[in-house]
Design a protein around this motif. Structure first.
Motif, PDB file in Angstrom:
ATOM      1  N   ASN A 129       0.810  -1.239   0.000  1.00  0.00           N
ATOM      2  CA  ASN A 129       0.000   0.000   0.000  1.00  0.00           C
ATOM      3  C   ASN A 129       0.841   1.285   0.000  1.00  0.00           C
ATOM      4  OD1 ASN A 129       0.818   0.411   2.686  1.00  0.00           O
ATOM      5  ND2 ASN A 129      -0.992  -0.578   3.551  1.00  0.00           N
ATOM      6  N   ALA A 130       2.169   1.166   0.141  1.00  0.00           N
ATOM      7  CA  ALA A 130       2.998   2.364   0.307  1.00  0.00           C
ATOM      8  C   ALA A 130       2.912   3.311  -0.890  1.00  0.00           C
ATOM      9  CB  ALA A 130       4.447   1.964   0.567  1.00  0.00           C
ATOM     10  N   ALA A 131       2.983   2.765  -2.088  1.00  0.00           N
ATOM     11  CA  ALA A 131       3.023   3.627  -3.280  1.00  0.00           C
ATOM     12  C   ALA A 131       1.763   4.487  -3.374  1.00  0.00           C
ATOM     13  CB  ALA A 131       3.182   2.778  -4.542  1.00  0.00           C
ATOM     14  N   ARG A 132       0.626   3.882  -2.974  1.00  0.00           N
ATOM     15  CA  ARG A 132      -0.636   4.621  -3.000  1.00  0.00           C
ATOM     16  C   ARG A 132      -0.583   5.827  -2.068  1.00  0.00           C
ATOM     17  NH1 ARG A 132      -3.634  -0.030  -2.660  1.00  0.00           N
ATOM     18  NH2 ARG A 132      -4.098   0.206  -0.484  1.00  0.00           N
ATOM     19  N   MET A 133       0.016   5.647  -0.899  1.00  0.00           N
ATOM     20  CA  MET A 133       0.135   6.746   0.066  1.00  0.00           C
ATOM     21  C   MET A 133       1.141   7.791  -0.428  1.00  0.00           C
ATOM     22  SD  MET A 133      -2.004   5.980   2.397  1.00  0.00           S
ATOM     23  CE  MET A 133      -2.874   4.601   3.142  1.00  0.00           C
ATOM     24  N   PHE A 134       2.265   7.321  -0.951  1.00  0.00           N
ATOM     25  CA  PHE A 134       3.328   8.243  -1.368  1.00  0.00           C
ATOM     26  C   PHE A 134       2.918   9.112  -2.555  1.00  0.00           C
ATOM     27  CE2 PHE A 134       6.624   4.989   0.349  1.00  0.00           C
ATOM     28  CZ  PHE A 134       6.361   5.413   1.639  1.00  0.00           C
ATOM     29  N   ALA A 135       1.881   8.688  -3.279  1.00  0.00           N
ATOM     30  CA  ALA A 135       1.436   9.472  -4.440  1.00  0.00           C
ATOM     31  C   ALA A 135       0.640  10.702  -4.013  1.00  0.00           C
ATOM     32  CB  ALA A 135       0.589   8.590  -5.349  1.00  0.00           C
ATOM     33  N   LEU A 136       0.214  10.746  -2.749  1.00  0.00           N
ATOM     34  CA  LEU A 136      -0.612  11.866  -2.284  1.00  0.00           C
ATOM     35  C   LEU A 136       0.265  13.104  -2.077  1.00  0.00           C
ATOM     36  CD1 LEU A 136      -2.641   9.739   0.289  1.00  0.00           C
ATOM     37  CD2 LEU A 136      -3.478  10.623  -1.907  1.00  0.00           C
ATOM     38  N   PRO A 137      -0.267  14.298  -2.410  1.00  0.00           N
ATOM     39  CA  PRO A 137       0.583  15.505  -2.429  1.00  0.00           C
ATOM     40  C   PRO A 137       1.212  15.864  -1.081  1.00  0.00           C
ATOM     41  CG  PRO A 137      -1.747  16.039  -2.864  1.00  0.00           C
ATOM     42  CD  PRO A 137      -1.621  14.553  -2.941  1.00  0.00           C
ATOM     43  N   ASP A 138       0.527  15.584   0.024  1.00  0.00           N
ATOM     44  CA  ASP A 138       1.094  15.977   1.315  1.00  0.00           C
ATOM     45  C   ASP A 138       1.620  14.798   2.127  1.00  0.00           C
ATOM     46  OD1 ASP A 138       1.047  18.919   1.755  1.00  0.00           O
ATOM     47  OD2 ASP A 138      -1.020  18.636   1.105  1.00  0.00           O
ATOM     48  N   VAL A 139       1.849  13.661   1.475  1.00  0.00           N
ATOM     49  CA  VAL A 139       2.464  12.521   2.165  1.00  0.00           C
ATOM     50  C   VAL A 139       3.939  12.474   1.759  1.00  0.00           C
ATOM     51  CG1 VAL A 139       2.506  10.017   2.449  1.00  0.00           C
ATOM     52  CG2 VAL A 139       0.313  11.230   2.372  1.00  0.00           C
ATOM     53  N   ASP A 140       4.803  12.726   2.733  1.00  0.00           N
ATOM     54  CA  ASP A 140       6.236  12.857   2.456  1.00  0.00           C
ATOM     55  C   ASP A 140       7.030  11.640   2.900  1.00  0.00           C
ATOM     56  OD1 ASP A 140       5.785  15.551   1.547  1.00  0.00           O
ATOM     57  OD2 ASP A 140       5.555  16.109   3.658  1.00  0.00           O
ATOM     58  N   GLY A 141       6.327  10.522   3.123  1.00  0.00           N
ATOM     59  CA  GLY A 141       7.014   9.307   3.535  1.00  0.00           C
ATOM     60  C   GLY A 141       6.161   8.545   4.517  1.00  0.00           C
ATOM     61  N   ALA A 142       6.796   7.617   5.248  1.00  0.00           N
ATOM     62  CA  ALA A 142       6.032   6.744   6.141  1.00  0.00           C
ATOM     63  C   ALA A 142       6.795   6.471   7.431  1.00  0.00           C
ATOM     64  CB  ALA A 142       5.732   5.421   5.440  1.00  0.00           C
ATOM     65  N   LEU A 143       6.023   6.270   8.499  1.00  0.00           N
ATOM     66  CA  LEU A 143       6.562   5.731   9.749  1.00  0.00           C
ATOM     67  C   LEU A 143       6.006   4.313   9.839  1.00  0.00           C
ATOM     68  CD1 LEU A 143       8.212   6.057  12.325  1.00  0.00           C
ATOM     69  CD2 LEU A 143       6.225   7.101  13.418  1.00  0.00           C
ATOM     70  N   VAL A 144       6.911   3.354   9.896  1.00  0.00           N
ATOM     71  CA  VAL A 144       6.545   1.950   9.696  1.00  0.00           C
ATOM     72  C   VAL A 144       6.892   1.128  10.925  1.00  0.00           C
ATOM     73  CG1 VAL A 144       6.866  -0.046   8.192  1.00  0.00           C
ATOM     74  CG2 VAL A 144       7.127   2.277   7.251  1.00  0.00           C
ATOM     75  N   GLY A 145       5.923   0.434  11.484  1.00  0.00           N
ATOM     76  CA  GLY A 145       6.179  -0.419  12.640  1.00  0.00           C
ATOM     77  C   GLY A 145       6.524  -1.838  12.207  1.00  0.00           C
ATOM     78  N   GLY A 146       5.527  -2.713  12.194  1.00  0.00           N
ATOM     79  CA  GLY A 146       5.735  -4.141  11.929  1.00  0.00           C
ATOM     80  C   GLY A 146       6.574  -4.429  10.687  1.00  0.00           C
ATOM     81  N   ALA A 147       6.302  -3.710   9.607  1.00  0.00           N
ATOM     82  CA  ALA A 147       7.007  -4.002   8.352  1.00  0.00           C
ATOM     83  C   ALA A 147       8.435  -3.451   8.326  1.00  0.00           C
ATOM     84  CB  ALA A 147       6.208  -3.464   7.166  1.00  0.00           C
ATOM     85  N   SER A 148       8.868  -2.813   9.435  1.00  0.00           N
ATOM     86  CA  SER A 148      10.267  -2.348   9.460  1.00  0.00           C
ATOM     87  C   SER A 148      11.184  -3.360  10.150  1.00  0.00           C
ATOM     88  CB  SER A 148      10.379  -0.993  10.182  1.00  0.00           C
ATOM     89  OG  SER A 148      10.183  -1.139  11.585  1.00  0.00           O
ATOM     90  N   LEU A 149      10.601  -4.446  10.654  1.00  0.00           N
ATOM     91  CA  LEU A 149      11.399  -5.391  11.451  1.00  0.00           C
ATOM     92  C   LEU A 149      12.280  -6.302  10.608  1.00  0.00           C
ATOM     93  CD1 LEU A 149       8.718  -6.383  14.125  1.00  0.00           C
ATOM     94  CD2 LEU A 149      10.702  -4.894  14.449  1.00  0.00           C
TER      95      LEU A 149
END
Ligand code: PGA
Length: 247
Positions: free
Chosen positions: A212-232
């Protein structure tokens, strides 16, 4: 132009053995130089994480607002910086809930992080009840107003919008709902800080995955992500970094 930031938050997970995951994460950070990559780890792992991946931004998950003193069990900005942290998370909803941190506490921690030379990721987010009753935007906006340092700039502050009901649940808001909150946060920061508000990054957090990351990153005011479980693990985190690079 705001550079994309993909930040991991290991929470109370990980071990010395788990630091092997940083090898793949550091390799991805080097492979995608257009993306900033960071990982916040438990305090006991900051120094060994920094030693293992010196090129990667390693951070703390929390700090105490005071520079030193009688605060058993707590760590100051200077302490985590000495261990190798270059940033800290403040105001994560798990701390707001479990440690009953107030907006004032979060503000003081953000200020302390900045004074101690750390970057600061300041978390905001509504509950499911607040969203269901149509108050999400108002709640997030008032959390921001309480905790935002008046001298904040994009050089050291990042906001993370993390709806509480989306953390660790596999649920995510619709892209339209995410952009509505991020747009409101952006407008409020410009209102409070002037032009500096345009340069402060706003991350989305809550069940972010490689899917789902690409969908979020395409939004004009989304400058990245803070990732819990998937950062492990590198296997789950690297696709999110790649998505931020536009791949
Ligand atoms: P999650 O956590 O990615 O596991 O939902 C996000 C966070 O709490 O930072």
């Amino acid at each position: 132009m705001r550079r994309k930031l993909v930040a991991g938050n290991w929470k109370m997970n990980g071990s010395l053995a788990a630091l092997a995951e940083l090898d793949g994460i550091a390799a991805a950070a080097a492979a995608y130089p257009g993306v900033d990559v960071a990982v916040a780890v438990p305090a006991t792992l900051i120094a060994p994480a920094h030693a293992r991946a010196p090129g990667l931004a390693i951070g703390a998950e929390d700090i105490h607002p005071a520079p030193s003193g009688a605060h058993t069990g707590c760590l100051s900005a200077a302490m985590v910086a000495e261990a190798g942290a270059t940033f800290t998370i403040v105001g994560h909803s798990e701390r707001r809930i479990e440690q009953r941190e107030s907006g004032q506490d979060v503000w003081a921690k953000a200020e302390a992080g900045h004074r101690g030379g750390l970057g600061v990721i300041l978390c905001l987010g509504e509950t499911d009840v607040e969203r269901a009753s149509g108050r999400a935007e108002r709640v997030v906006s008032s959390q921001l107003e309480r905790a935002l340092p008046g001298d904040a700039t994009g050089d050291w502050l990042t906001i993370a919008y993390e709806p509480r009901w989306a953390i660790g649940t596999g649920l995510t808001p619709t892209p339209g709902d995410v952009q509505a909150i991020h747009g409101a946060v952006r407008a409020k920061m410009v209102d409070l800080l002037g032009d500096a508000g345009h340069a402060i990054r706003i991350l989305y957090g809550g069940s972010v995955t490689g899917e789902n990351a690409a969908r979020m990153f395409a939004l004009p005011d989304v400058d990245g992500a803070l990732v819990g479980g998937a950062s492990l693990t590198a296997a789950k985190f690297v696709p999110i970094i790649a998505a931020a690079a536009g791949l």
